[in-house]
Design a protein around this motif. Structure first.
Motif, PDB file in Angstrom:
ATOM      1  N   VAL A  85      36.124  73.949  29.903  1.00  0.00           N
ATOM      2  CA  VAL A  85      35.105  74.218  28.894  1.00  0.00           C
ATOM      3  C   VAL A  85      35.063  73.055  27.915  1.00  0.00           C
ATOM      4  O   VAL A  85      36.090  72.665  27.351  1.00  0.00           O
ATOM      5  N   LEU A  86      33.873  72.501  27.744  1.00  0.00           N
ATOM      6  CA  LEU A  86      33.646  71.470  26.736  1.00  0.00           C
ATOM      7  C   LEU A  86      33.057  72.124  25.494  1.00  0.00           C
ATOM      8  O   LEU A  86      31.970  72.701  25.562  1.00  0.00           O
ATOM      9  N   PRO A  87      33.748  72.075  24.365  1.00  0.00           N
ATOM     10  CA  PRO A  87      33.195  72.659  23.145  1.00  0.00           C
ATOM     11  C   PRO A  87      31.959  71.883  22.703  1.00  0.00           C
ATOM     12  O   PRO A  87      31.782  70.713  23.064  1.00  0.00           O
ATOM     13  N   PRO A  88      31.104  72.508  21.906  1.00  0.00           N
ATOM     14  CA  PRO A  88      29.966  71.762  21.365  1.00  0.00           C
ATOM     15  C   PRO A  88      30.458  70.618  20.489  1.00  0.00           C
ATOM     16  O   PRO A  88      31.377  70.784  19.688  1.00  0.00           O
ATOM     17  N   ALA A  89      29.870  69.454  20.669  1.00  0.00           N
ATOM     18  CA  ALA A  89      30.278  68.263  19.905  1.00  0.00           C
ATOM     19  C   ALA A  89      29.083  67.334  19.811  1.00  0.00           C
ATOM     20  O   ALA A  89      28.876  66.490  20.701  1.00  0.00           O
ATOM     21  N   PRO A  90      28.283  67.465  18.759  1.00  0.00           N
ATOM     22  CA  PRO A  90      27.108  66.593  18.629  1.00  0.00           C
ATOM     23  C   PRO A  90      27.447  65.108  18.722  1.00  0.00           C
ATOM     24  O   PRO A  90      26.658  64.317  19.250  1.00  0.00           O
ATOM     25  N   VAL A  91      28.639  64.712  18.237  1.00  0.00           N
ATOM     26  CA  VAL A  91      29.018  63.304  18.281  1.00  0.00           C
ATOM     27  C   VAL A  91      29.140  62.803  19.717  1.00  0.00           C
ATOM     28  O   VAL A  91      28.974  61.608  19.989  1.00  0.00           O
ATOM     29  N   ALA A  92      29.405  63.701  20.667  1.00  0.00           N
ATOM     30  CA  ALA A  92      29.604  63.288  22.059  1.00  0.00           C
ATOM     31  C   ALA A  92      28.355  62.702  22.682  1.00  0.00           C
ATOM     32  O   ALA A  92      28.429  61.964  23.676  1.00  0.00           O
ATOM     33  N   ALA A  93      27.184  63.021  22.135  1.00  0.00           N
ATOM     34  CA  ALA A  93      25.942  62.462  22.668  1.00  0.00           C
ATOM     35  C   ALA A  93      25.868  60.959  22.445  1.00  0.00           C
ATOM     36  O   ALA A  93      25.089  60.266  23.111  1.00  0.00           O
ATOM     37  N   ARG A  94      26.670  60.458  21.509  1.00  0.00           N
ATOM     38  CA  ARG A  94      26.736  59.019  21.242  1.00  0.00           C
ATOM     39  C   ARG A  94      28.132  58.538  21.650  1.00  0.00           C
ATOM     40  O   ARG A  94      28.982  58.239  20.816  1.00  0.00           O
ATOM     41  N   SER A  95      28.356  58.513  22.945  1.00  0.00           N
ATOM     42  CA  SER A  95      29.689  58.190  23.459  1.00  0.00           C
ATOM     43  C   SER A  95      29.596  57.204  24.609  1.00  0.00           C
ATOM     44  O   SER A  95      28.537  57.011  25.216  1.00  0.00           O
ATOM     45  N   ARG A  96      30.729  56.610  24.899  1.00  0.00           N
ATOM     46  CA  ARG A  96      30.790  55.613  25.968  1.00  0.00           C
ATOM     47  C   ARG A  96      32.188  55.585  26.558  1.00  0.00           C
ATOM     48  O   ARG A  96      33.179  55.795  25.850  1.00  0.00           O
ATOM     49  N   TYR A  97      32.251  55.316  27.865  1.00  0.00           N
ATOM     50  CA  TYR A  97      33.531  55.106  28.547  1.00  0.00           C
ATOM     51  C   TYR A  97      33.519  53.710  29.135  1.00  0.00           C
ATOM     52  O   TYR A  97      32.575  53.318  29.826  1.00  0.00           O
ATOM     53  N   PRO A 105      22.284  66.882  34.463  1.00  0.00           N
ATOM     54  CA  PRO A 105      21.518  66.393  33.300  1.00  0.00           C
ATOM     55  C   PRO A 105      22.136  66.737  31.954  1.00  0.00           C
ATOM     56  O   PRO A 105      22.052  65.939  31.013  1.00  0.00           O
ATOM     57  N   ASP A 106      22.745  67.914  31.821  1.00  0.00           N
ATOM     58  CA  ASP A 106      23.362  68.270  30.544  1.00  0.00           C
ATOM     59  C   ASP A 106      24.578  67.406  30.252  1.00  0.00           C
ATOM     60  O   ASP A 106      24.841  67.061  29.098  1.00  0.00           O
ATOM     61  N   VAL A 107      25.340  67.066  31.285  1.00  0.00           N
ATOM     62  CA  VAL A 107      26.494  66.189  31.087  1.00  0.00           C
ATOM     63  C   VAL A 107      26.020  64.791  30.702  1.00  0.00           C
ATOM     64  O   VAL A 107      26.530  64.178  29.755  1.00  0.00           O
ATOM     65  N   ARG A 108      25.022  64.290  31.405  1.00  0.00           N
ATOM     66  CA  ARG A 108      24.517  62.940  31.121  1.00  0.00           C
ATOM     67  C   ARG A 108      23.932  62.842  29.712  1.00  0.00           C
ATOM     68  O   ARG A 108      24.076  61.820  29.040  1.00  0.00           O
ATOM     69  N   ARG A 109      23.285  63.897  29.271  1.00  0.00           N
ATOM     70  CA  ARG A 109      22.609  63.855  27.971  1.00  0.00           C
ATOM     71  C   ARG A 109      23.566  64.135  26.816  1.00  0.00           C
ATOM     72  O   ARG A 109      23.497  63.471  25.775  1.00  0.00           O
ATOM     73  N   ARG A 110      24.475  65.107  26.992  1.00  0.00           N
ATOM     74  CA  ARG A 110      25.292  65.569  25.875  1.00  0.00           C
ATOM     75  C   ARG A 110      26.691  64.967  25.844  1.00  0.00           C
ATOM     76  O   ARG A 110      27.329  64.920  24.790  1.00  0.00           O
ATOM     77  N   TYR A 111      27.180  64.510  27.004  1.00  0.00           N
ATOM     78  CA  TYR A 111      28.525  63.927  27.088  1.00  0.00           C
ATOM     79  C   TYR A 111      28.472  62.686  27.985  1.00  0.00           C
ATOM     80  O   TYR A 111      29.127  62.638  29.032  1.00  0.00           O
ATOM     81  N   PRO A 112      27.694  61.669  27.624  1.00  0.00           N
ATOM     82  CA  PRO A 112      27.507  60.522  28.534  1.00  0.00           C
ATOM     83  C   PRO A 112      28.804  59.817  28.917  1.00  0.00           C
ATOM     84  O   PRO A 112      28.908  59.287  30.027  1.00  0.00           O
ATOM     85  N   ALA A 113      29.788  59.794  28.041  1.00  0.00           N
ATOM     86  CA  ALA A 113      31.051  59.133  28.393  1.00  0.00           C
ATOM     87  C   ALA A 113      31.719  59.824  29.570  1.00  0.00           C
ATOM     88  O   ALA A 113      32.421  59.175  30.359  1.00  0.00           O
ATOM     89  N   LEU A 114      31.508  61.122  29.716  1.00  0.00           N
ATOM     90  CA  LEU A 114      32.092  61.836  30.853  1.00  0.00           C
ATOM     91  C   LEU A 114      31.425  61.396  32.148  1.00  0.00           C
ATOM     92  O   LEU A 114      32.106  61.148  33.159  1.00  0.00           O
ATOM     93  N   THR A 115      30.116  61.297  32.149  1.00  0.00           N
ATOM     94  CA  THR A 115      29.420  60.778  33.329  1.00  0.00           C
ATOM     95  C   THR A 115      29.913  59.384  33.671  1.00  0.00           C
ATOM     96  O   THR A 115      30.212  59.070  34.834  1.00  0.00           O
ATOM     97  N   GLN A 116      30.031  58.517  32.673  1.00  0.00           N
ATOM     98  CA  GLN A 116      30.464  57.140  32.917  1.00  0.00           C
ATOM     99  C   GLN A 116      31.891  57.093  33.452  1.00  0.00           C
ATOM    100  O   GLN A 116      32.212  56.284  34.338  1.00  0.00           O
ATOM    101  N   ALA A 117      32.753  57.961  32.946  1.00  0.00           N
ATOM    102  CA  ALA A 117      34.142  57.990  33.411  1.00  0.00           C
ATOM    103  C   ALA A 117      34.220  58.412  34.872  1.00  0.00           C
ATOM    104  O   ALA A 117      34.971  57.826  35.666  1.00  0.00           O
ATOM    105  N   VAL A 118      33.459  59.427  35.228  1.00  0.00           N
ATOM    106  CA  VAL A 118      33.483  59.903  36.611  1.00  0.00           C
ATOM    107  C   VAL A 118      32.947  58.833  37.559  1.00  0.00           C
ATOM    108  O   VAL A 118      33.517  58.584  38.626  1.00  0.00           O
TER     109      VAL A 118
END
Length: 330
Positions: free
Chosen positions: A216-228, A82-95
């Motif tokens: 380690v993924l550093p904090p990046a608020p912009v990553a919550a608005r991401s896409r792959y 859930p944290d990956v999907r919410r905070r780094y959605p492009a990573l979920t989409q890439a996987v």
């Protein structure tokens, strides 16, 4: 396939020691790439050190608000967290775009980053390949290269890195942790993969015998608005013809921050820093996005049969950034 020994490691120090004791040994995670290469004779380890049972299968927040991902986390577990999907959605989409469900259930984060190119000349031991046999040549340059590199290649190798996950991690400035007999270390993912140059067989900057222990993924608020977004020859499962990981922060119609990485264009995930610089402070519109993409791709040096990738990556970048900007304006 060459006969090989097998040992299961139960702690990180033990795994590193086992590999250090045998220069022909390899670490085994999910085996989704290594075992295939063993079957074709590209890899011929004398021993496999199984690291799947090491205590590296967790995903947890860091003190500064980032995420720490263990090296043996499966691709399926990473995509579903859930944290990956919410905070780094492009990573979920890439996987999810990277492989079939069966492969994601086996493949690990550490192994994904170290998977090797799918160039047909590399995987065919009857053909020359500088990556496999240094100095033997690169027949892809004059041969089949429609899915090969347009950026950062050399006269010695034009293969591309196959990881989708790595493209998203590159956009988010991930840091790769590892362990050696001399202790722990880390590398920004931007420094993990070596330039091709005249030594394409040297693929990473990891010290000899190093075991990846996590990312380690550093904090990046912009990553919550991401896409792959990935373009491939078939939808079910295929390696990318081109891909984009993008994140965007737009304020009052102007790009405040942009993250952009390209896949299937080079021997490593390609961080589009030239485009990022041009996008930042520019209007968040299709013209600005196209200018950024064009500036990044101006360094492209395509071969006769892969020039289509320049237009593909340009259009893909503009489309993904436009979609993100429109979502923010709603």
């Amino acid at each position: 396939m060459r006969e090989f020994g097998y040992e299961r490691a139960h702690d990180v120090a033990g795994a590193v020691a086992l590999l250090g004791a045998d220069p022909d040994a390899r670490f085994l995670g999910g085996g989704t790439n290594l075992v295939d290469l063993m079957k074709t004779g590209v890899e011929r380890p004398a021993r496999l050190v199984d690291v799947r049972e090491l205590p590296l299968d967790g995903i947890e927040p860091t003190d500064d608000g980032g995420l720490r991902i263990g090296a043996t986390v499966t691709n399926s577990d990473l995509a579903a967290h859930p944290d990956v999907r919410r905070r780094y959605p492009a990573l979920t989409q890439a996987v999810l775009a990277g492989a079939s469900g069966q492969l994601r259930n086996m493949a690990t984060v550490g192994g994904n980053l170290l998977q090797r190119t799918r160039c047909g000349y590399f995987t065919d031991v009857t053909r020359p390949c500088n990556k496999r046999v240094p100095g033997s040549g690169c027949p892809a340059i004059e041969g089949e290269h429609h899915n090969h590199a347009i950026l950062g290649a050399s006269e010695h190798c034009v293969a591309v890195h196959p990881s989708d996950m790595g493209v998203a991690l590159t956009a988010f400035d991930a840091v790769v942790s590892y362990e050696t007999a001399d202790g722990a270390g880390s590398l920004p993912i931007a420094d993990l993969y070596l330039p091709v140059g005249d030594t394409p067989h040297r693929e990473t900057a990891l010290p000899p015998g190093a075991l990846i222990t996590g990312v380690v993924l550093p904090p990046a608020p912009v990553a919550a608005r991401s896409r792959y977004r990935k373009v491939r020859e078939r939808a079910s499962y295929a390696f990318a013809l081109g891909s984009v990981a993008a994140a965007l922060d737009v304020r009052d119609g102007v790009v405040h921050e942009a993250r952009l990485a390209l896949g299937a264009v080079a021997s490593r995930p390609w961080r589009a820093r030239t485009a990022e610089r041009l996008l930042t402070g520019a209007p968040a519109d299709a013209a600005g996005f196209a200018a950024g993409a064009d500036a990044e791709l101006s360094a492209a040096n395509p071969l006769p049969h892969n020039g289509y990738k320049v237009a593909l990556l340009r259009n893909l970048t503009v489309a993904v950034l436009t979609e993100l900007a429109e979502e923010m304006s709603r």
